[in-house]
Design a protein around this motif. Structure first.
Motif, short mmCIF file in Angstrom:
data_model
loop_
_atom_site.label_atom_id
_atom_site.label_comp_id
_atom_site.label_asym_id
_atom_site.label_seq_id
_atom_site.Cartn_x
_atom_site.Cartn_y
_atom_site.Cartn_z
N CYS A 100 0.24 -1.11 -0.09
CA CYS A 100 0.47 0.03 -0.32
C CYS A 100 0.55 1.68 -0.37
N ASN A 101 1.75 1.45 -0.63
CA ASN A 101 2.74 2.03 -0.63
C ASN A 101 2.43 3.78 -1.16
N ALA A 102 1.42 3.02 -2.18
CA ALA A 102 0.98 4.67 -2.91
C ALA A 102 -0.40 5.17 -1.73
N GLY A 103 -0.63 4.53 -0.63
CA GLY A 103 -1.60 5.02 0.21
C GLY A 103 -0.77 6.17 0.67
N ARG A 104 0.43 5.50 1.43
CA ARG A 104 1.24 6.16 2.37
C ARG A 104 1.42 7.32 1.68
N ILE A 105 2.38 7.23 0.44
CA ILE A 105 3.32 7.73 -0.27
C ILE A 105 2.07 9.38 -0.31
N PHE A 106 1.43 8.90 -0.75
CA PHE A 106 0.27 10.14 -1.31
C PHE A 106 -0.12 10.98 -0.58
#
Ligand code: FES
Ligand code: FES
Length: 162
Positions: A100-106
């Motif tokens: 879920c890196n996209a969720g964390r980074i965004f």
């Protein structure tokens, strides 16, 4: 049906059903930063930026975002704003597993961009939106505060030509 999308500043004519989730269409088009997770808006694995806001693309019917500006992590990772976050994560030992890196980074980007007070408790409140099993909120909040500082210095040095 054919729906025209605007992804990472490029047009894409997507063959899809109107009610199909945007996440499925993006993956079919090769944007694999968008993961298939819970499909319920809970895990953040499918997060993209739409019109400047981070959203779980599994909840968005593709017909609702015709001509909207959609940014995926593939594009965001080419930006200076991402490099600030990456540097801060590296310096503080944050290693996202990639689910879920996209969720964390965004989420990090949105917090930093909003200019709201980047204090740990404010950030942790925001991070609670999604559950992430590999990275705890507290160290991540510290990393986001550092990223905010790095960005502030970078923009300051551009402004004053240093
Ligand atoms: S797959 Fe979209 S939030 Fe989990
Ligand atoms: S980045 Fe969230 S589970 Fe690893």
């Amino acid at each position: 049906m054919l729906i025209r999308l605007n992804i990472n500043h490029n047009p894409l004519n997507a063959e899809c059903r109107a009610e199909e989730p945007l996440s499925a269409v993006l993956r079919r088009a090769g944007f694999f930063s968008v993961k298939c997770g819970c499909g319920k808006g809970l895990c953040g694995a499918c997060t993209v930026f739409i019109q400047g806001r981070s959203v779980p693309s599994c909840l968005i019917p593709v017909s609702a975002v015709r001509d909207a500006e959609i940014i995926t992590l593939e594009y965001f990772m080419q930006t200076e704003d991402y490099l600030d976050i990456e540097l801060a994560f590296r310096s503080t030992g944050i290693e996202l597993c990639g689910f879920c890196n996209a969720g964390r980074i965004f989420a990090a980007h949105e917090i930093i961009e909003s200019g709201s007070r980047t204090e740990a408790f404010v950030i942790m409140e925001r991070l609670r939106t999604f559950s992430c099993s590999c990275t705890e909120d507290e160290p991540l909040a510290d990393a986001i505060m550092l990223a905010s500082e790095i960005r502030r210095k970078r923009l300051g040095s551009i402004k004053y030509g240093r």
